[in-house]
Each structure stands twice: as structure tokens, then as C-alpha cells.
Design a protein around this motif. Structure first.
Motif, PDB file in Angstrom:
ATOM      1  N   ILE A 277       0.836  -1.201   0.000  1.00 26.10           N
ATOM      2  CA  ILE A 277       0.000   0.000   0.000  1.00 26.10           C
ATOM      3  C   ILE A 277       0.873   1.254   0.000  1.00 26.10           C
ATOM      4  O   ILE A 277       0.539   2.238  -0.645  1.00 26.10           O
ATOM      5  CB  ILE A 277      -0.958  -0.010   1.217  1.00 26.10           C
ATOM      6  CG1 ILE A 277      -1.981  -1.130   1.092  1.00 26.10           C
ATOM      7  CG2 ILE A 277      -1.676   1.313   1.370  1.00 26.10           C
ATOM      8  CD1 ILE A 277      -2.974  -0.976  -0.037  1.00 26.10           C
ATOM      9  N   THR A 278       1.990   1.215   0.715  1.00 23.35           N
ATOM     10  CA  THR A 278       2.883   2.371   0.762  1.00 23.35           C
ATOM     11  C   THR A 278       3.400   2.701  -0.635  1.00 23.35           C
ATOM     12  O   THR A 278       3.449   3.871  -1.012  1.00 23.35           O
ATOM     13  CB  THR A 278       4.064   2.099   1.710  1.00 23.35           C
ATOM     14  OG1 THR A 278       3.538   1.775   3.000  1.00 23.35           O
ATOM     15  CG2 THR A 278       4.965   3.299   1.826  1.00 23.35           C
TER      16      THR A 278
ATOM     17  N   LYS B 226       0.646   4.363  -2.528  1.00 26.03           N
ATOM     18  CA  LYS B 226       0.452   5.750  -2.086  1.00 26.03           C
ATOM     19  C   LYS B 226       1.538   6.656  -2.657  1.00 26.03           C
ATOM     20  O   LYS B 226       1.249   7.776  -3.080  1.00 26.03           O
ATOM     21  CB  LYS B 226       0.435   5.830  -0.562  1.00 26.03           C
ATOM     22  CG  LYS B 226      -0.844   5.304   0.044  1.00 26.03           C
ATOM     23  CD  LYS B 226      -0.851   5.460   1.546  1.00 26.03           C
ATOM     24  CE  LYS B 226      -2.163   4.962   2.126  1.00 26.03           C
ATOM     25  NZ  LYS B 226      -2.205   5.116   3.589  1.00 26.03           N
TER      26      LYS B 226
ATOM     27  N   GLN C 244       0.618   7.234  -6.211  1.00 20.40           N
ATOM     28  CA  GLN C 244      -0.499   8.170  -6.320  1.00 20.40           C
ATOM     29  C   GLN C 244      -0.017   9.605  -6.118  1.00 20.40           C
ATOM     30  O   GLN C 244      -0.427  10.502  -6.843  1.00 20.40           O
ATOM     31  CB  GLN C 244      -1.583   7.829  -5.287  1.00 20.40           C
ATOM     32  CG  GLN C 244      -2.809   8.700  -5.373  1.00 20.40           C
ATOM     33  CD  GLN C 244      -3.619   8.465  -6.623  1.00 20.40           C
ATOM     34  OE1 GLN C 244      -3.747   7.348  -7.087  1.00 20.40           O
ATOM     35  NE2 GLN C 244      -4.164   9.525  -7.174  1.00 20.40           N
ATOM     36  N   LEU C 245       0.857   9.817  -5.133  1.00 17.75           N
ATOM     37  CA  LEU C 245       1.413  11.161  -4.932  1.00 17.75           C
ATOM     38  C   LEU C 245       2.215  11.603  -6.154  1.00 17.75           C
ATOM     39  O   LEU C 245       2.176  12.771  -6.537  1.00 17.75           O
ATOM     40  CB  LEU C 245       2.277  11.199  -3.674  1.00 17.75           C
ATOM     41  CG  LEU C 245       1.527  11.203  -2.351  1.00 17.75           C
ATOM     42  CD1 LEU C 245       2.510  11.119  -1.191  1.00 17.75           C
ATOM     43  CD2 LEU C 245       0.657  12.438  -2.219  1.00 17.75           C
TER      44      LEU C 245
ATOM     45  N   TRP D  80      -0.190  12.862  -8.712  1.00 18.43           N
ATOM     46  CA  TRP D  80      -0.682  14.207  -8.382  1.00 18.43           C
ATOM     47  C   TRP D  80       0.372  15.265  -8.655  1.00 18.43           C
ATOM     48  O   TRP D  80       0.053  16.346  -9.168  1.00 18.43           O
ATOM     49  CB  TRP D  80      -1.126  14.275  -6.922  1.00 18.43           C
ATOM     50  CG  TRP D  80      -2.447  13.629  -6.658  1.00 18.43           C
ATOM     51  CD1 TRP D  80      -2.703  12.651  -5.757  1.00 18.43           C
ATOM     52  CD2 TRP D  80      -3.694  13.897  -7.309  1.00 18.43           C
ATOM     53  NE1 TRP D  80      -4.028  12.301  -5.808  1.00 18.43           N
ATOM     54  CE2 TRP D  80      -4.663  13.046  -6.745  1.00 18.43           C
ATOM     55  CE3 TRP D  80      -4.089  14.762  -8.315  1.00 18.43           C
ATOM     56  CZ2 TRP D  80      -5.988  13.043  -7.155  1.00 18.43           C
ATOM     57  CZ3 TRP D  80      -5.417  14.762  -8.719  1.00 18.43           C
ATOM     58  CH2 TRP D  80      -6.344  13.920  -8.149  1.00 18.43           C
TER      59      TRP D  80
ATOM     60  N   HIS E 157     -12.336  10.970  -6.822  1.00 21.19           N
ATOM     61  CA  HIS E 157     -12.051  11.131  -5.401  1.00 21.19           C
ATOM     62  C   HIS E 157     -13.058  12.067  -4.732  1.00 21.19           C
ATOM     63  O   HIS E 157     -13.387  11.872  -3.556  1.00 21.19           O
ATOM     64  CB  HIS E 157     -10.623  11.608  -5.195  1.00 21.19           C
ATOM     65  CG  HIS E 157      -9.596  10.561  -5.512  1.00 21.19           C
ATOM     66  ND1 HIS E 157      -8.276  10.701  -5.199  1.00 21.19           N
ATOM     67  CD2 HIS E 157      -9.706   9.356  -6.108  1.00 21.19           C
ATOM     68  CE1 HIS E 157      -7.611   9.629  -5.586  1.00 21.19           C
ATOM     69  NE2 HIS E 157      -8.470   8.800  -6.158  1.00 21.19           N
TER      70      HIS E 157
ATOM     71  N   VAL F 297      -7.057  13.585   2.816  1.00 16.11           N
ATOM     72  CA  VAL F 297      -6.485  12.240   2.676  1.00 16.11           C
ATOM     73  C   VAL F 297      -7.233  11.459   1.602  1.00 16.11           C
ATOM     74  O   VAL F 297      -6.629  10.795   0.753  1.00 16.11           O
ATOM     75  CB  VAL F 297      -6.500  11.499   4.030  1.00 16.11           C
ATOM     76  CG1 VAL F 297      -6.165  10.030   3.851  1.00 16.11           C
ATOM     77  CG2 VAL F 297      -5.542  12.150   5.003  1.00 16.11           C
TER      78      VAL F 297
ATOM     79  N   LEU G 222      -6.375  12.756  -1.848  1.00 16.98           N
ATOM     80  CA  LEU G 222      -5.035  12.353  -2.284  1.00 16.98           C
ATOM     81  C   LEU G 222      -4.940  10.870  -2.621  1.00 16.98           C
ATOM     82  O   LEU G 222      -4.326  10.493  -3.613  1.00 16.98           O
ATOM     83  CB  LEU G 222      -4.002  12.681  -1.199  1.00 16.98           C
ATOM     84  CG  LEU G 222      -3.631  14.135  -1.027  1.00 16.98           C
ATOM     85  CD1 LEU G 222      -2.683  14.292   0.151  1.00 16.98           C
ATOM     86  CD2 LEU G 222      -2.995  14.696  -2.285  1.00 16.98           C
ATOM     87  N   PHE G 223      -5.543  10.024  -1.786  1.00 15.77           N
ATOM     88  CA  PHE G 223      -5.311   8.590  -1.919  1.00 15.77           C
ATOM     89  C   PHE G 223      -6.523   7.789  -2.361  1.00 15.77           C
ATOM     90  O   PHE G 223      -6.383   6.620  -2.724  1.00 15.77           O
ATOM     91  CB  PHE G 223      -4.768   8.021  -0.605  1.00 15.77           C
ATOM     92  CG  PHE G 223      -3.482   8.661  -0.191  1.00 15.77           C
ATOM     93  CD1 PHE G 223      -2.351   8.541  -0.972  1.00 15.77           C
ATOM     94  CD2 PHE G 223      -3.412   9.399   0.965  1.00 15.77           C
ATOM     95  CE1 PHE G 223      -1.165   9.138  -0.597  1.00 15.77           C
ATOM     96  CE2 PHE G 223      -2.231  10.000   1.354  1.00 15.77           C
ATOM     97  CZ  PHE G 223      -1.102   9.870   0.568  1.00 15.77           C
TER      98      PHE G 223
ATOM     99  N   LEU H  97      -7.326   3.837  -1.873  1.00 13.24           N
ATOM    100  CA  LEU H  97      -6.286   3.325  -0.982  1.00 13.24           C
ATOM    101  C   LEU H  97      -6.647   3.625   0.467  1.00 13.24           C
ATOM    102  O   LEU H  97      -6.216   2.934   1.375  1.00 13.24           O
ATOM    103  CB  LEU H  97      -4.926   3.932  -1.324  1.00 13.24           C
ATOM    104  CG  LEU H  97      -4.394   3.599  -2.716  1.00 13.24           C
ATOM    105  CD1 LEU H  97      -3.088   4.357  -2.972  1.00 13.24           C
ATOM    106  CD2 LEU H  97      -4.182   2.112  -2.867  1.00 13.24           C
ATOM    107  N   ARG H  98      -7.443   4.663   0.704  1.00 13.45           N
ATOM    108  CA  ARG H  98      -7.900   4.990   2.049  1.00 13.45           C
ATOM    109  C   ARG H  98      -9.296   4.431   2.307  1.00 13.45           C
ATOM    110  O   ARG H  98      -9.576   3.909   3.364  1.00 13.45           O
ATOM    111  CB  ARG H  98      -7.892   6.518   2.254  1.00 13.45           C
ATOM    112  CG  ARG H  98      -8.444   6.960   3.584  1.00 13.45           C
ATOM    113  CD  ARG H  98      -7.608   6.371   4.744  1.00 13.45           C
ATOM    114  NE  ARG H  98      -8.201   6.668   6.019  1.00 13.45           N
ATOM    115  CZ  ARG H  98      -8.768   5.757   6.806  1.00 13.45           C
ATOM    116  NH1 ARG H  98      -8.815   4.510   6.448  1.00 13.45           N
ATOM    117  NH2 ARG H  98      -9.280   6.097   7.961  1.00 13.45           N
TER     118      ARG H  98
END
Length: 88
Positions: free
Chosen positions: A2-3, A6, A9-10, A13, A43, A67, A70-71, A74-75
């Protein structure tokens, strides 16, 4: 795992924002722009659908919305799993 998702994903963005000021893909930069806008809209829809969960889990709902923006899944994946178990 998952990290890594993430971080990816960042990265998307960051590329989306930078693309507004400096076309990263040259003539094909519009694909990055439209893809980023599509992810952003998805999102936002997640924020609407999971607003009760955001308010329940975060003392500051603004932080929760950021959050999720952004994710995304994933969140909210945890909340989706909880909802599917409770309806089974």
C-alpha cells in the motif's frame, strides 16, 4: 504494498500539477490533464459517498477529506470492506 501505491499516487498528483505549468508529455500533455481531472472527480465522489466515515474517523474532517482526495480507494478500501461484511 500500500505504501508503494500511495507513493505512486502522490507521484501522479505531482505530475498533474506540474503539467499545468510545464507540459511534461509535450503534445500529449492533455492526456495527463484529463486523466488527473478524472481521478480528482472520482475522489470527490468518494468524499461524498464516505462523508459519514470521514467524520467518524477524523477529529478534523478537513484532514479526512484531504487524505481521501489524495489517496482515494487506498484509504476508503477499509470502509468498503467493512460495509460489504456488514451487509453479508
Amino acid at each position: 504494498m500500500i505504501t508503494l501505491l500511495k507513493i505512486g499516487q502522490l507521484g501522479i498528483w505531482i505530475a498533474f500539477v506540474v503539467n499545468f505549468f510545464y507540459p511534461l508529455l509535450g503534445e500529449n500533455s492533455h492526456w495527463l490533464t484529463w486523466g488527473g481531472l478524472a481521478i480528482f472527480v472520482a475522489h470527490i465522489l468518494e468524499c461524498i459517498v464516505f462523508r459519514k466515515d470521514i467524520h467518524r474517523e477524523y477529529t478534523n474532517p478537513a484532514e479526512g477529506y484531504i487524505v481521501v482526495l489524495l489517496f482515494g480507494v487506498l484509504r476508503t478500501g477499509e470502509w468498503i470492506g467493512k460495509k460489504s461484511k456488514s451487509t453479508s
